[in-house]
Design a protein around this motif. Structure first.
Motif, short mmCIF file in Angstrom:
data_model
loop_
_atom_site.label_atom_id
_atom_site.label_comp_id
_atom_site.label_asym_id
_atom_site.label_seq_id
_atom_site.Cartn_x
_atom_site.Cartn_y
_atom_site.Cartn_z
N LEU A 293 0.84 -1.21 0.00
CA LEU A 293 0.00 0.00 0.00
C LEU A 293 0.87 1.25 0.00
O LEU A 293 0.58 2.23 -0.70
CB LEU A 293 -0.94 0.01 1.20
N GLU A 294 1.95 1.22 0.78
CA GLU A 294 2.87 2.37 0.83
C GLU A 294 3.52 2.60 -0.54
O GLU A 294 3.65 3.74 -0.98
CB GLU A 294 3.94 2.15 1.89
N GLU A 295 3.91 1.50 -1.17
CA GLU A 295 4.53 1.62 -2.51
C GLU A 295 3.57 2.26 -3.50
O GLU A 295 3.99 2.95 -4.44
CB GLU A 295 4.94 0.23 -3.02
N LYS A 296 2.28 2.01 -3.31
CA LYS A 296 1.27 2.57 -4.20
C LYS A 296 0.85 3.99 -3.78
O LYS A 296 -0.07 4.57 -4.35
CB LYS A 296 0.05 1.66 -4.27
N GLY A 297 1.51 4.52 -2.76
CA GLY A 297 1.28 5.91 -2.38
C GLY A 297 0.26 6.13 -1.27
O GLY A 297 -0.12 7.28 -1.00
N TYR A 298 -0.18 5.06 -0.60
CA TYR A 298 -1.19 5.21 0.46
C TYR A 298 -0.53 5.32 1.82
O TYR A 298 0.40 4.55 2.14
CB TYR A 298 -2.15 4.02 0.48
N ASP A 299 -1.00 6.24 2.63
CA ASP A 299 -0.62 6.30 4.04
C ASP A 299 -1.29 5.11 4.74
O ASP A 299 -2.49 4.90 4.58
CB ASP A 299 -1.14 7.63 4.63
N PRO A 300 -0.54 4.30 5.51
CA PRO A 300 -1.16 3.16 6.21
C PRO A 300 -2.36 3.55 7.07
O PRO A 300 -3.29 2.76 7.23
CB PRO A 300 -0.02 2.61 7.08
N LEU A 301 -2.36 4.79 7.59
CA LEU A 301 -3.49 5.22 8.43
C LEU A 301 -4.77 5.40 7.61
O LEU A 301 -5.87 5.38 8.17
CB LEU A 301 -3.15 6.49 9.19
N VAL A 302 -4.64 5.55 6.31
CA VAL A 302 -5.82 5.58 5.44
C VAL A 302 -6.49 4.20 5.46
O VAL A 302 -7.72 4.10 5.48
CB VAL A 302 -5.45 6.00 4.00
N TYR A 303 -5.67 3.14 5.49
CA TYR A 303 -6.24 1.79 5.59
C TYR A 303 -6.93 1.60 6.93
O TYR A 303 -8.01 1.02 7.01
CB TYR A 303 -5.16 0.71 5.38
N ARG A 304 -6.33 2.12 8.00
CA ARG A 304 -6.97 2.03 9.32
C ARG A 304 -8.32 2.76 9.29
O ARG A 304 -9.33 2.25 9.78
CB ARG A 304 -6.06 2.63 10.40
N PHE A 305 -8.35 3.95 8.69
CA PHE A 305 -9.57 4.74 8.55
C PHE A 305 -10.62 3.96 7.76
O PHE A 305 -11.80 3.91 8.13
CB PHE A 305 -9.23 6.06 7.86
N PHE A 306 -10.18 3.31 6.68
CA PHE A 306 -11.06 2.48 5.85
C PHE A 306 -11.71 1.38 6.70
O PHE A 306 -12.92 1.14 6.60
CB PHE A 306 -10.22 1.87 4.71
N CYS A 307 -10.92 0.74 7.56
CA CYS A 307 -11.45 -0.33 8.42
C CYS A 307 -12.45 0.22 9.44
O CYS A 307 -13.48 -0.41 9.70
CB CYS A 307 -10.31 -1.04 9.15
N LEU A 308 -12.16 1.38 10.02
CA LEU A 308 -13.02 1.93 11.07
C LEU A 308 -14.35 2.45 10.54
O LEU A 308 -15.30 2.65 11.30
CB LEU A 308 -12.30 3.06 11.82
N GLN A 309 -14.44 2.65 9.24
CA GLN A 309 -15.69 3.11 8.65
C GLN A 309 -16.72 1.98 8.52
O GLN A 309 -17.86 2.22 8.12
CB GLN A 309 -15.43 3.73 7.27
N SER A 310 -16.31 0.76 8.85
CA SER A 310 -17.21 -0.40 8.78
C SER A 310 -17.27 -1.07 10.15
O SER A 310 -16.34 -0.94 10.95
CB SER A 310 -16.70 -1.39 7.73
N HIS A 311 -18.34 -1.81 10.43
CA HIS A 311 -18.46 -2.51 11.70
C HIS A 311 -17.63 -3.79 11.68
O HIS A 311 -17.58 -4.48 10.66
CB HIS A 311 -19.92 -2.85 11.99
N TYR A 312 -17.00 -4.09 12.81
CA TYR A 312 -16.10 -5.25 12.86
C TYR A 312 -16.82 -6.58 12.62
O TYR A 312 -16.19 -7.58 12.24
CB TYR A 312 -15.35 -5.29 14.20
N ARG A 313 -18.14 -6.61 12.82
CA ARG A 313 -18.89 -7.87 12.60
C ARG A 313 -19.48 -7.96 11.20
O ARG A 313 -20.32 -8.81 10.94
CB ARG A 313 -19.98 -8.02 13.67
N LYS A 314 -19.04 -7.10 10.32
CA LYS A 314 -19.47 -7.18 8.91
C LYS A 314 -18.24 -7.44 8.05
O LYS A 314 -17.19 -6.84 8.25
CB LYS A 314 -20.13 -5.87 8.47
N SER A 315 -18.40 -8.32 7.07
CA SER A 315 -17.31 -8.53 6.11
C SER A 315 -17.09 -7.22 5.36
O SER A 315 -18.03 -6.50 5.04
CB SER A 315 -17.67 -9.65 5.12
N LEU A 316 -15.84 -6.95 5.09
CA LEU A 316 -15.46 -5.69 4.43
C LEU A 316 -14.81 -6.03 3.09
O LEU A 316 -13.94 -6.90 3.02
CB LEU A 316 -14.50 -4.92 5.33
N VAL A 317 -15.25 -5.37 2.02
CA VAL A 317 -14.69 -5.65 0.69
C VAL A 317 -13.62 -4.61 0.36
O VAL A 317 -13.88 -3.41 0.36
CB VAL A 317 -15.79 -5.64 -0.39
#
Length: 471
Positions: A293-317
């Motif tokens: 993800l870093e190589e592709k230019g993404y801040d790892p915290l953007v991935y954390r933000f992506f995860c937090l926008q969904s509920h942990y008991r739902k599959s995330l695509v």
């Protein structure tokens, strides 16, 4: 706080055994390769849970194991030994592989603002505990020797399948690939506690035991490491949904047979991160890691933000398009915080408490991080001083750990030094990438992004458009 309990299949009031203290165990990685971002979703959500416990005043002791021996692809002496597989792949010893990938795992955790647990215990440091507990299980009639191995006898339990509301495909994932029938077992559900006879003749790590030279099965590790560090009672056990069966099922079986009483009150499971092709794994499709993800230019915290926008008991695509949307939303959120950095004005305690309650209500309702993020936006829109807004965002982010204030400070610094010219070569590549994205040729767009990255620039997608900055 109400938290879904996979053991009772209901949202239960979370009540630790001892007032004000939480004993928390989380299944750690098998350190034979890099963790993929699907694995890391579980660790992100467990990190949020631990930090929220601390936020609400609990004294938390969190323990995590490191599986550096004994994790086979199935529960018999079958499939692949994951550690041995990693060692062969890289022509290193098992312990060299374990040391390298343990370090890599915690480096990824640091990039994602995941706190290191209070105790991190590798399985290889607890061989004496494994032998002691297995010996006790044999004495109590819960384990038997067959074909040179020691098995747990599930027929001695009143109830074995404690997590019985999962979908068939989730249970199948837990069994893993390459399962073969183990003719030594008395019952189909029995599982290995200790191997002395193995098809892996070149297994490096073996120890003397009352049953001969061998090594532990996977499941016994977590039970013993938890009991060694947290005692006979555990408040909450966490892990990915694929660990519920058979791993956590077997942990409960052997722990309660050994202890003679209920072991863990609350079970917290995080659902899978999927791709368009199904569950993410190390063996199928693109191997998605934090470094990639870093190589592709993404801040790892953007991935954390992506995860937090969904509920942990739902599959995330996961898709790069979805991650781009998260990146744009994250940058916009950070931009709204920049004007607050001076933190001027008085703090109205009543309004402050009201806004804080929005956050705690969300988190108390089964760790609803999506609503907790909404509470951050509510603060930004509220009719309170900048000082109050900044203080609230800092409080919330002590749990969410999105690095919001730090990112705002960096954004402010970049803005003050704006105006740097982009080289013509980079500008031309940006135009090519824009055309590729317009034609929905995301593979080509990624290829161009990688070229830009190799030239020392980072591409970020925002709602205002594509931004490029020097590394």
């Amino acid at each position: 706080m109400k938290l879904y309990n996979t053991l009772t299949r209901t949202k239960d009031d979370f009540k630790p055994r001892f007032e004000g203290k939480v004993s928390m165990y989380t299944c750690g990685p098998t350190v034979y390769h890099y963790a993929h971002i699907g694995n890391l979703r579980s660790y992100i959500m467990e990190d949020v849970l631990e930090k929220y416990f601390r936020f609400t005043g609990y004294d938390v002791k969190r323990v995590m194991n490191i599986t550096d021996v004994g994790h086979l692809s199935s529960d018999g002496d079958t499939g692949d030994d994951k550690m041995l597989k990693g060692a062969k792949r890289e022509h290193k010893s098992v312990m060299e592989i374990a040391e390298f990938y343990t370090k890599a795992f915690f480096e990824d955790c640091k990039k994602l603002n995941i706190k290191t647990p209070d105790v991190v215990e590798p399985a290889t440091s607890c061989i004496d505990e494994f032998i002691r507990v297995i010996s006790s299980l044999i004495e109590k009639g819960y384990a038997y020797e067959a074909g040179g191995n020691i098995y747990f006898d599930t027929s001695k339990l009143k109830k074995y399948y404690v997590f019985n509301d999962f979908k068939e495909e989730d249970l199948a994932v837990g069994v893993r690939e390459g399962v073969e029938e183990d003719s030594n077992k008395r019952n189909k559900a029995d599982f290995v506690l200790w191997f002395t006879k193995s098809k892996f003749d070149d297994q490096e790590l073996k120890w003397e035991s009352p049953w001969g030279l061998g090594y532990p099965g996977w499941h016994i590790e977590c039970s013993c490491i938890s009991m060694k560090n947290l005692g006979e009672y555990l408040d909450i056990h966490c892990g990915g949904i694929d660990n519920a069966f058979p791993h956590h099922t077997n942990e409960i079986a052997q722990s309660e047979a050994y202890l003679g009483h209920e072991w863990c009150n609350h079970w917290f499971h995080v659902l899978h991160l999927n791709t368009d092709n199904g569950k993410m794994s190390k063996s199928s499709g693109e191997f998605l890691t934090v470094s990639l993800l870093e190589e592709k230019g993404y801040d790892p915290l953007v991935y954390r933000f992506f995860c937090l926008q969904s509920h942990y008991r739902k599959s995330l695509v996961f898709s790069y398009e979805n991650l781009d949307n998260a990146a744009a939303a994250y940058e916009k959120l950070v931009a709204k915080i920049v004007p607050l950095l001076e933190g001027t004005g008085d703090i109205d305690k009543e309004k402050y408490a009201e806004l804080k309650k929005n956050f705690t209500d969300a988190m108390d309702n089964d760790l609803n991080t999506a609503l907790a993020v909404t509470a951050v936006y509510d603060v930004l829109k509220a009719d309170v001083s900048n000082a109050a807004k900044l203080a609230l965002i800092k409080e919330f982010d002590s749990v969410l750990s999105l690095g919001l204030v730090e990112a705002a400070q960096k954004q402010a610094e970049k803005s003050s030094g704006a105006g740097e010219e982009i080289p013509s070569e980079i500008a031309e590549l940006l135009e090519q990438r824009k055309a590729a994205r317009k034609e929905k040729n995301f593979a080509l767009a990624d290829e161009i992004r990688d070229k830009i990255s190799a030239l020392g620039y980072v591409v970020t997608e925002t709602r205002e458009g594509t931004k490029v900055t020097k590394k």
